[in-house]
Design a protein around this motif. Structure first.
Motif, PDB file in Angstrom:
ATOM      1  N   GLY A 263      64.105  10.387  40.596  1.00  0.00           N
ATOM      2  CA  GLY A 263      64.937  11.372  41.200  1.00  0.00           C
ATOM      3  C   GLY A 263      64.271  12.395  41.693  1.00  0.00           C
ATOM      4  O   GLY A 263      62.880  12.411  41.655  1.00  0.00           O
ATOM      5  N   PRO A 264      64.814  13.250  42.311  1.00  0.00           N
ATOM      6  CA  PRO A 264      64.266  14.357  43.321  1.00  0.00           C
ATOM      7  C   PRO A 264      63.579  15.364  42.421  1.00  0.00           C
ATOM      8  O   PRO A 264      63.732  15.534  41.127  1.00  0.00           O
ATOM      9  CB  PRO A 264      65.237  15.071  44.020  1.00  0.00           C
ATOM     10  N   SER A 265      62.509  16.242  42.843  1.00  0.00           N
ATOM     11  CA  SER A 265      62.106  17.291  41.896  1.00  0.00           C
ATOM     12  C   SER A 265      62.866  18.664  42.063  1.00  0.00           C
ATOM     13  O   SER A 265      63.853  18.524  42.652  1.00  0.00           O
ATOM     14  CB  SER A 265      60.646  17.782  42.617  1.00  0.00           C
ATOM     15  N   GLY A 266      62.572  19.356  40.996  1.00  0.00           N
ATOM     16  CA  GLY A 266      63.477  20.699  40.820  1.00  0.00           C
ATOM     17  C   GLY A 266      62.632  21.641  40.570  1.00  0.00           C
ATOM     18  O   GLY A 266      61.639  21.685  39.789  1.00  0.00           O
ATOM     19  N   ILE A 267      63.299  22.931  40.781  1.00  0.00           N
ATOM     20  CA  ILE A 267      62.516  24.177  40.124  1.00  0.00           C
ATOM     21  C   ILE A 267      63.395  25.293  39.488  1.00  0.00           C
ATOM     22  O   ILE A 267      64.938  25.347  39.874  1.00  0.00           O
ATOM     23  CB  ILE A 267      61.859  25.075  41.411  1.00  0.00           C
ATOM     24  N   GLU A 268      63.002  25.739  38.443  1.00  0.00           N
ATOM     25  CA  GLU A 268      63.671  26.769  37.774  1.00  0.00           C
ATOM     26  C   GLU A 268      62.969  27.950  37.866  1.00  0.00           C
ATOM     27  O   GLU A 268      61.734  27.810  37.309  1.00  0.00           O
ATOM     28  CB  GLU A 268      63.975  26.364  36.401  1.00  0.00           C
ATOM     29  N   VAL A 269      63.282  29.337  38.128  1.00  0.00           N
ATOM     30  CA  VAL A 269      62.910  30.393  38.222  1.00  0.00           C
ATOM     31  C   VAL A 269      63.269  31.558  37.119  1.00  0.00           C
ATOM     32  O   VAL A 269      64.614  31.572  37.018  1.00  0.00           O
ATOM     33  CB  VAL A 269      62.786  30.949  39.577  1.00  0.00           C
ATOM     34  N   ASP A 270      62.403  32.049  36.306  1.00  0.00           N
ATOM     35  CA  ASP A 270      63.022  32.792  35.388  1.00  0.00           C
ATOM     36  C   ASP A 270      61.858  34.040  35.156  1.00  0.00           C
ATOM     37  O   ASP A 270      60.707  33.822  34.966  1.00  0.00           O
ATOM     38  CB  ASP A 270      63.046  31.970  33.932  1.00  0.00           C
ATOM     39  N   PRO A 271      62.498  35.154  35.199  1.00  0.00           N
ATOM     40  CA  PRO A 271      63.765  35.530  35.465  1.00  0.00           C
ATOM     41  C   PRO A 271      64.075  35.539  37.022  1.00  0.00           C
ATOM     42  O   PRO A 271      63.066  35.566  37.673  1.00  0.00           O
ATOM     43  CB  PRO A 271      63.760  37.189  35.313  1.00  0.00           C
ATOM     44  N   PRO A 272      65.329  35.584  37.538  1.00  0.00           N
ATOM     45  CA  PRO A 272      65.390  35.423  38.807  1.00  0.00           C
ATOM     46  C   PRO A 272      65.302  36.813  39.698  1.00  0.00           C
ATOM     47  O   PRO A 272      65.060  36.837  40.915  1.00  0.00           O
ATOM     48  CB  PRO A 272      67.176  35.476  38.958  1.00  0.00           C
ATOM     49  N   ALA A 273      64.823  38.051  38.932  1.00  0.00           N
ATOM     50  CA  ALA A 273      64.351  39.131  39.625  1.00  0.00           C
ATOM     51  C   ALA A 273      63.526  39.830  38.520  1.00  0.00           C
ATOM     52  O   ALA A 273      63.718  39.777  37.474  1.00  0.00           O
ATOM     53  CB  ALA A 273      65.630  40.073  40.074  1.00  0.00           C
ATOM     54  N   ILE A 274      62.463  40.655  39.092  1.00  0.00           N
ATOM     55  CA  ILE A 274      61.571  41.266  38.127  1.00  0.00           C
ATOM     56  C   ILE A 274      61.790  42.782  38.467  1.00  0.00           C
ATOM     57  O   ILE A 274      61.759  43.478  39.451  1.00  0.00           O
ATOM     58  CB  ILE A 274      60.122  40.993  38.713  1.00  0.00           C
ATOM     59  N   ALA A 275      62.079  43.225  37.047  1.00  0.00           N
ATOM     60  CA  ALA A 275      62.308  44.901  37.046  1.00  0.00           C
ATOM     61  C   ALA A 275      61.263  45.369  36.368  1.00  0.00           C
ATOM     62  O   ALA A 275      60.804  44.953  35.169  1.00  0.00           O
ATOM     63  CB  ALA A 275      63.634  45.151  36.268  1.00  0.00           C
ATOM     64  N   LEU A 276      60.539  46.502  37.043  1.00  0.00           N
ATOM     65  CA  LEU A 276      59.374  46.969  36.423  1.00  0.00           C
ATOM     66  C   LEU A 276      59.578  48.217  35.954  1.00  0.00           C
ATOM     67  O   LEU A 276      60.400  48.929  36.627  1.00  0.00           O
ATOM     68  CB  LEU A 276      58.228  46.999  37.306  1.00  0.00           C
ATOM     69  N   ASP A 277      58.869  48.918  35.005  1.00  0.00           N
ATOM     70  CA  ASP A 277      59.189  50.320  34.595  1.00  0.00           C
ATOM     71  C   ASP A 277      58.339  51.341  35.393  1.00  0.00           C
ATOM     72  O   ASP A 277      58.869  52.577  35.478  1.00  0.00           O
ATOM     73  CB  ASP A 277      58.551  50.429  33.033  1.00  0.00           C
ATOM     74  N   GLY A 278      57.304  51.110  36.104  1.00  0.00           N
ATOM     75  CA  GLY A 278      56.561  52.189  36.628  1.00  0.00           C
ATOM     76  C   GLY A 278      55.189  51.819  36.981  1.00  0.00           C
ATOM     77  O   GLY A 278      54.798  50.599  37.003  1.00  0.00           O
ATOM     78  N   LEU A 279      54.419  52.619  37.502  1.00  0.00           N
ATOM     79  CA  LEU A 279      52.766  52.163  37.823  1.00  0.00           C
ATOM     80  C   LEU A 279      52.116  51.812  36.867  1.00  0.00           C
ATOM     81  O   LEU A 279      52.326  51.881  35.665  1.00  0.00           O
ATOM     82  CB  LEU A 279      52.014  53.649  38.343  1.00  0.00           C
ATOM     83  N   GLY A 280      51.627  50.469  37.101  1.00  0.00           N
ATOM     84  CA  GLY A 280      50.725  49.950  36.008  1.00  0.00           C
ATOM     85  C   GLY A 280      51.590  48.920  35.253  1.00  0.00           C
ATOM     86  O   GLY A 280      50.984  48.170  34.287  1.00  0.00           O
ATOM     87  N   SER A 281      52.947  48.946  35.391  1.00  0.00           N
ATOM     88  CA  SER A 281      53.584  47.974  34.291  1.00  0.00           C
ATOM     89  C   SER A 281      53.561  46.693  34.949  1.00  0.00           C
ATOM     90  O   SER A 281      53.171  46.265  35.950  1.00  0.00           O
ATOM     91  CB  SER A 281      55.070  48.490  34.125  1.00  0.00           C
ATOM     92  N   VAL A 282      53.820  45.568  33.893  1.00  0.00           N
ATOM     93  CA  VAL A 282      53.504  44.206  33.994  1.00  0.00           C
ATOM     94  C   VAL A 282      54.771  43.390  33.692  1.00  0.00           C
ATOM     95  O   VAL A 282      55.571  43.578  32.682  1.00  0.00           O
ATOM     96  CB  VAL A 282      52.296  43.695  33.190  1.00  0.00           C
ATOM     97  N   ALA A 283      55.008  42.483  34.360  1.00  0.00           N
ATOM     98  CA  ALA A 283      56.111  41.362  33.999  1.00  0.00           C
ATOM     99  C   ALA A 283      55.608  40.077  34.070  1.00  0.00           C
ATOM    100  O   ALA A 283      54.643  39.718  35.108  1.00  0.00           O
ATOM    101  CB  ALA A 283      57.246  41.827  34.552  1.00  0.00           C
TER     102      ALA A 283
END
Length: 552
Positions: A57-77
């Motif tokens: 069958g075909p390939s597929g992709i799942e992205v988690d999370p669909p959006a990145i929310a950061l807290d401020g300068l230097g924050s990481v996700a």
């Protein structure tokens, strides 16, 4: 699962191809089972070819999370990209739109710079396998970007993941700084700045004030404090009053919930606005003794009467050797520009200039206002000695240490133009020079196609040869040649000729009205300079640039 009914031909072919398999029907599903009495089953198509394995069958992709929310300068996700199809997933490229202040790293490397093989391996991400991308904020709010992930997933070939600070208070000043520019002493000027809520949450505007001396910078009307919703804004008007000469700086200080801004304020108080000199056009290409209309009427003085300077003065700051031309107000005789004209009137912006020598003239326009503040600009005039559409060659030189280059004494340089039929330099009739200034070339007895030498004096140039109707050098087999001979030094009566170690000379070759070649050399007494060849009618100059210790 219900299968679609098989057409009889396909069902029969399937049974024949399977050989020793018997068919039975169970719960509406078609099931093929081995016949225990049959021999081994051959993997073959009806025509005897091996059975191809069923495609994955075909390939597929799942992205988690669909959006990145950061807290401020230097924050990481972390962003997880998982292969969820039946075939391996190839991540072809990861790119970014928007603010560049967000890093995306996998395995210590910037994913924006990685190839498909480096992102997902040569064979792709196996089903169930994942890669994790580390997202870090290198900027402070507000900022946002989009990561664009391109894969071979046929359903989602491109996935976009937003990156930003969705819940962080944001206040933006537009413009980010205010420059009032030059303001005359005693005058005032107003500028406005917009404070906009650039975030997704409301903010409370608490205070807006101007730092520093309030006699120079002040709020015209302080804005009302209070709530500013997402996308809403308030305008703040600041007035600058020029009280003290020179530059000054201040800042507009803004306080809001979770946000503090400082908008730089700059200005310069001046005595008055100096004029700006403008000459149009700034370059001229003209024939020798062709009048040039100098025009400085576009010059401006913003705080002057009618916005104009009070005077326009034209001067010559660079000229060919031997020139005495000057700007004039008008011509004595428009039919004879070489006769000159009246003195230039600095109370008018226009003047006339008549180039008296071939070469480059540089003229300067100085405009002055009522307070004697001045500005200058320059005009370049390239004067061509050309006559008609033929060949014009000009020689200029100066005698080092000669206080009066126009007295007819000093280094004597001679210009030569050699005909293609010439056997050599200095012969007649095919070398046009001081001893053969008007030879009969081309059609015998027709002066129209003969060269003409003028300006043979010692001390300085120009010395010029004009050939109005050149012959076809392709038919003649060789080009015209240009040469220069330094023919000693002439002393003034009763004086002693100076010892000349090197005389700077310059040759300019015009074909038609266009300067095609210019070259300079320093010659010693008796030396001969073989300058260039001229191909006609190709209008081509071929440099030769050979110097001989004595005439060849």
């Amino acid at each position: 699962m219900l299968h679609p009914p098989l057409r009889p031909s396909l069902a029969l072919a399937a049974l024949i191809g399977l050989g020793g398999l018997s068919a039975c029907v169970r719960d509406a599903d078609t099931v093929l089972e081995p016949d225990p009495d049959a021999g081994p089953v051959a993997d073959a198509q009806p025509d005897g070819a091996p059975i191809e394995p069923a495609p994955a069958g075909p390939s597929g992709i799942e992205v988690d999370p669909p959006a990145i929310a950061l807290d401020g300068l230097g924050s990481v996700a972390e962003l997880t990209l998982r292969s969820v199809g039946e075939a391996p997933l190839t991540i072809r490229r990861i790119s970014r739109r928007g603010d560049p202040g967000f890093a995306a790293v996998h395995g210590g490397r910037n994913v924006l710079l990685l190839s498909a093989a480096e992102l997902s391996g040569d064979d792709g991400l196996a089903p169930g396998e994942a890669m994790v991308v580390r997202i870090e904020a290198l900027v402070a709010p507000p900022a946002e970007a989009v990561l664009v992930i391109e894969t071979d997933d046929p359903q989602r070939p491109m996935v976009e993941v937003g990156v930003g600070f969705p819940d962080t208070p944001c206040l933006r000043a537009s413009p980010p700084s205010l420059d009032f520019g030059d303001v005359a002493l005693g005058e005032s000027l107003q500028r406005s700045v917009r404070l906009e809520n650039c975030g997704a949450v409301p903010i409370e505007l608490r205070a807006v004030a101007v730092d520093g001396d309030p006699s120079q910078y002040a709020l015209v009307q302080p804005p009302a404090t209070g709530r500013i919703g997402p996308g809403a804004f308030v305008d703040v008007v600041v007035r600058y009053s020029a009280r003290v000469a020179g530059p000054s700086r201040s800042a507009l200080a803004v306080e809001a919930t979770g946000v503090a801004l400082a908008v730089p304020l700059t200005a310069r108080a001046i005595e008055h606005q100096c004029p700006v000199a403008i000459a149009e056009p700034a370059r001229w290409d003209v024939a020798l003794v062709e009048p040039v209309g100098l025009d400085g009427s576009a010059s401006i003085d913003t705080d002057g009467v009618d916005g104009r300077p009070v005077s326009w003065a034209w001067t010559v700051v660079d000229r060919p050797v031997g020139s005495t031309a000057r700007p004039i107000e008008d011509l004595f005789d428009p039919e004879n520009p070489a006769d000159g004209g009246s003195e230039d009137d600095p109370s008018t912006p226009r003047a006339i200039f008549v180039p008296d020598r071939a070469g480059r003239f540089v003229l300067e326009l100085e405009v002055v206002d009522a307070d004697r503040c001045a500005d200058t600009t320059r005009v370049v005039i390239e004067a061509c000695p050309c006559s008609g559409d033929g060949i014009t060659v000009q020689l200029d030189w100066t005698t080092p240490g000669d206080d009066d280059p126009l007295d007819g004494f000093g280094a004597d340089a001679d210009l030569h133009l050699l005909h293609p039929n010439a056997a050599g330099w200095f012969g007649q009739p095919y070398d046009c020079h001081y001893a053969n200034p008007a030879p009969d070339w081309g059609q015998l007895g027709n002066p129209a196609d003969d060269p003409q030498l003028d300006g043979d004096v010692a001390g300085t140039g120009p010395e010029r040869i004009v050939l109005a109707v050149p012959e076809d050098t392709g038919a003649l087999g060789t080009p015209y040649l240009v040469g220069v001979h330094l023919n000693g030094v002439r002393a003034a009566p009763g004086g002693q000729a100076p010892v000349i170690r090197g005389v700077p000379v310059e040759v300019r070759i015009y074909l038609g009205a266009e300067l095609r070649y210019a070259s300079s050399e320093t010659l010693g007494d008796g030396e001969f300079w073989d300058v260039a060849g001229i191909d006609w009618p190709e209008l081509r100059v071929e440099p030769r640039e050979r110097v001989y210790a004595e005439r060849p």
